[in-house]
Design a protein around this motif. Structure first.
Motif, PDB file in Angstrom:
ATOM      1  N   ARG A   8       3.606  10.717  -1.575  1.00 52.47           N
ATOM      2  CA  ARG A   8       4.065  11.450  -2.766  1.00 52.47           C
ATOM      3  C   ARG A   8       5.432  10.962  -3.234  1.00 52.47           C
ATOM      4  O   ARG A   8       5.917  11.363  -4.282  1.00 52.47           O
ATOM      5  N   GLU A   9       6.052  10.119  -2.432  1.00 46.57           N
ATOM      6  CA  GLU A   9       7.399   9.628  -2.724  1.00 46.57           C
ATOM      7  C   GLU A   9       7.342   8.200  -3.267  1.00 46.57           C
ATOM      8  O   GLU A   9       6.341   7.506  -3.117  1.00 46.57           O
ATOM      9  N   ARG A  10       8.462   7.764  -3.862  1.00 45.71           N
ATOM     10  CA  ARG A  10       8.604   6.369  -4.292  1.00 45.71           C
ATOM     11  C   ARG A  10       9.319   5.603  -3.184  1.00 45.71           C
ATOM     12  O   ARG A  10      10.362   6.056  -2.693  1.00 45.71           O
ATOM     13  N   TRP A  11       8.779   4.446  -2.812  1.00 48.83           N
ATOM     14  CA  TRP A  11       9.309   3.657  -1.714  1.00 48.83           C
ATOM     15  C   TRP A  11       9.496   2.197  -2.109  1.00 48.83           C
ATOM     16  O   TRP A  11       8.797   1.693  -2.971  1.00 48.83           O
ATOM     17  N   ARG A  12      10.396   1.535  -1.414  1.00 46.97           N
ATOM     18  CA  ARG A  12      10.529   0.082  -1.407  1.00 46.97           C
ATOM     19  C   ARG A  12      10.674  -0.315   0.058  1.00 46.97           C
ATOM     20  O   ARG A  12      11.153   0.479   0.878  1.00 46.97           O
ATOM     21  N   HIS A  13      10.316  -1.564   0.383  1.00 44.39           N
ATOM     22  CA  HIS A  13      10.278  -1.978   1.779  1.00 44.39           C
ATOM     23  C   HIS A  13      10.812  -3.389   1.973  1.00 44.39           C
ATOM     24  O   HIS A  13      10.698  -4.229   1.073  1.00 44.39           O
ATOM     25  N   LEU A  14      11.337  -3.621   3.167  1.00 45.67           N
ATOM     26  CA  LEU A  14      11.743  -4.954   3.593  1.00 45.67           C
ATOM     27  C   LEU A  14      11.151  -5.207   4.978  1.00 45.67           C
ATOM     28  O   LEU A  14      11.189  -4.317   5.836  1.00 45.67           O
ATOM     29  N   PRO A  15      10.626  -6.407   5.201  1.00 47.44           N
ATOM     30  CA  PRO A  15      10.125  -6.720   6.541  1.00 47.44           C
ATOM     31  C   PRO A  15      11.286  -6.906   7.509  1.00 47.44           C
ATOM     32  O   PRO A  15      12.371  -7.363   7.126  1.00 47.44           O
ATOM     33  N   VAL A  16      11.050  -6.545   8.761  1.00 47.32           N
ATOM     34  CA  VAL A  16      12.065  -6.674   9.799  1.00 47.32           C
ATOM     35  C   VAL A  16      11.325  -6.745  11.137  1.00 47.32           C
ATOM     36  O   VAL A  16      10.121  -6.485  11.187  1.00 47.32           O
ATOM     37  N   ALA A  43       0.832  -1.206   0.000  1.00 42.16           N
ATOM     38  CA  ALA A  43       0.000   0.000   0.000  1.00 42.16           C
ATOM     39  C   ALA A  43       0.868   1.258   0.000  1.00 42.16           C
ATOM     40  O   ALA A  43       0.572   2.221  -0.715  1.00 42.16           O
ATOM     41  N   LEU A  44       1.943   1.258   0.778  1.00 37.27           N
ATOM     42  CA  LEU A  44       2.849   2.412   0.772  1.00 37.27           C
ATOM     43  C   LEU A  44       3.513   2.576  -0.594  1.00 37.27           C
ATOM     44  O   LEU A  44       3.594   3.687  -1.115  1.00 37.27           O
ATOM     45  N   GLU A  45       3.982   1.473  -1.163  1.00 37.96           N
ATOM     46  CA  GLU A  45       4.666   1.540  -2.457  1.00 37.96           C
ATOM     47  C   GLU A  45       3.729   1.994  -3.569  1.00 37.96           C
ATOM     48  O   GLU A  45       4.150   2.668  -4.503  1.00 37.96           O
ATOM     49  N   GLU A  46       2.455   1.628  -3.472  1.00 36.99           N
ATOM     50  CA  GLU A  46       1.481   1.988  -4.507  1.00 36.99           C
ATOM     51  C   GLU A  46       0.772   3.308  -4.209  1.00 36.99           C
ATOM     52  O   GLU A  46      -0.084   3.729  -4.996  1.00 36.99           O
ATOM     53  N   GLY A  47       1.101   3.953  -3.086  1.00 37.33           N
ATOM     54  CA  GLY A  47       0.457   5.215  -2.736  1.00 37.33           C
ATOM     55  C   GLY A  47      -1.021   5.044  -2.436  1.00 37.33           C
ATOM     56  O   GLY A  47      -1.814   5.946  -2.694  1.00 37.33           O
ATOM     57  N   ASP A  48      -1.396   3.914  -1.865  1.00 37.71           N
ATOM     58  CA  ASP A  48      -2.796   3.562  -1.638  1.00 37.71           C
ATOM     59  C   ASP A  48      -3.236   3.923  -0.212  1.00 37.71           C
ATOM     60  O   ASP A  48      -3.226   3.082   0.693  1.00 37.71           O
ATOM     61  N   ALA A  49      -3.636   5.167  -0.026  1.00 37.37           N
ATOM     62  CA  ALA A  49      -4.048   5.648   1.291  1.00 37.37           C
ATOM     63  C   ALA A  49      -5.271   4.901   1.806  1.00 37.37           C
ATOM     64  O   ALA A  49      -5.361   4.609   3.001  1.00 37.37           O
ATOM     65  N   ASP A  50      -6.212   4.577   0.936  1.00 38.10           N
ATOM     66  CA  ASP A  50      -7.435   3.890   1.371  1.00 38.10           C
ATOM     67  C   ASP A  50      -7.118   2.537   2.006  1.00 38.10           C
ATOM     68  O   ASP A  50      -7.672   2.192   3.055  1.00 38.10           O
ATOM     69  N   THR A  51      -6.235   1.773   1.396  1.00 37.12           N
ATOM     70  CA  THR A  51      -5.858   0.478   1.962  1.00 37.12           C
ATOM     71  C   THR A  51      -5.126   0.652   3.280  1.00 37.12           C
ATOM     72  O   THR A  51      -5.388  -0.067   4.243  1.00 37.12           O
ATOM     73  N   PHE A  77      -2.066  13.348   6.452  1.00 36.37           N
ATOM     74  CA  PHE A  77      -0.605  13.295   6.518  1.00 36.37           C
ATOM     75  C   PHE A  77      -0.037  12.427   5.392  1.00 36.37           C
ATOM     76  O   PHE A  77       0.889  12.828   4.682  1.00 36.37           O
ATOM     77  N   LEU A  78      -0.599  11.233   5.218  1.00 35.96           N
ATOM     78  CA  LEU A  78      -0.084  10.299   4.219  1.00 35.96           C
ATOM     79  C   LEU A  78      -0.129  10.879   2.808  1.00 35.96           C
ATOM     80  O   LEU A  78       0.854  10.768   2.061  1.00 35.96           O
ATOM     81  N   VAL A  79      -1.247  11.474   2.433  1.00 32.88           N
ATOM     82  CA  VAL A  79      -1.362  11.970   1.054  1.00 32.88           C
ATOM     83  C   VAL A  79      -0.554  13.244   0.831  1.00 32.88           C
ATOM     84  O   VAL A  79      -0.156  13.525  -0.287  1.00 32.88           O
ATOM     85  N   ARG A  80      -0.298  14.003   1.885  1.00 35.98           N
ATOM     86  CA  ARG A  80       0.499  15.223   1.743  1.00 35.98           C
ATOM     87  C   ARG A  80       1.997  14.939   1.700  1.00 35.98           C
ATOM     88  O   ARG A  80       2.747  15.652   1.039  1.00 35.98           O
ATOM     89  N   LEU A  81       2.448  13.909   2.407  1.00 40.03           N
ATOM     90  CA  LEU A  81       3.886  13.705   2.520  1.00 40.03           C
ATOM     91  C   LEU A  81       4.363  12.343   2.014  1.00 40.03           C
ATOM     92  O   LEU A  81       4.810  12.253   0.872  1.00 40.03           O
ATOM     93  N   PRO A  82       4.313  11.278   2.787  1.00 40.97           N
ATOM     94  CA  PRO A  82       5.009  10.061   2.332  1.00 40.97           C
ATOM     95  C   PRO A  82       4.474   9.426   1.063  1.00 40.97           C
ATOM     96  O   PRO A  82       5.251   8.844   0.300  1.00 40.97           O
TER      97      PRO A  82
END
Length: 133
Positions: A65-73, A21-29, A58-63
């Motif tokens: 708007r960026e491109r992200w990749r993630h790893l579980p930890v 959801a973060l990588e796809e910019g999916d605030a609803d999810t 907050f999510l739609v205004r800031l994070p």
């Protein structure tokens, strides 16, 4: 107890859904994954957000708007996600934030986003991820 009750497969699924959801910019999810009274904080920054409306804004205004990749930890026994932001100069995703997820049932009750690229080596994580998955 929450983590044991959910089981490993469901925990992996929650973390994967959160990262996607973060990588796809999916605030609803993302919002659907949160409890109604969820909080989002970013130590050491003093600002924090509580509830769906504030977190969504907050999510739609800031994070998102960026491109992200993630790893579980894992951090202190909790589910966490290592967040890498796209850095055009580096031509790679650069480690920036560790999001620690506090769960209540199968929902996220709190996201504590530790903004500190110095944490990545302590978790045995790479400093960067390549442009392609």
């Amino acid at each position: 107890q929450t983590l044991r009750a959910l089981g490993d497969a469901r925990l992996r699924e929650l973390v994967a859904s959160y990262a996607t959801a973060l990588e796809e910019g999916d605030a609803d999810t993302l919002i659907a994954m949160l409890t109604a009274d969820a909080t989002w904080s970013m130590p050491p920054l003093p600002s924090w957000y509580r509830g769906h409306a504030a977190i969504s804004d907050f999510l739609v205004r800031l994070p998102l708007r960026e491109r992200w990749r993630h790893l579980p930890v894992r951090a202190n026994g909790q589910q966490a996600v290592a967040c890498y932001i796209w850095d055009e100069q580096a031509g790679a995703f650069v480690g920036r934030v560790i999001d620690v997820l506090t769960l209540r049932g199968d929902r996220i009750a709190a996201v504590t986003a530790f903004i500190d690229e110095g944490l990545f080596p302590r978790f045995g994580l790479p400093a960067t991820l390549p442009a392609e998955h």
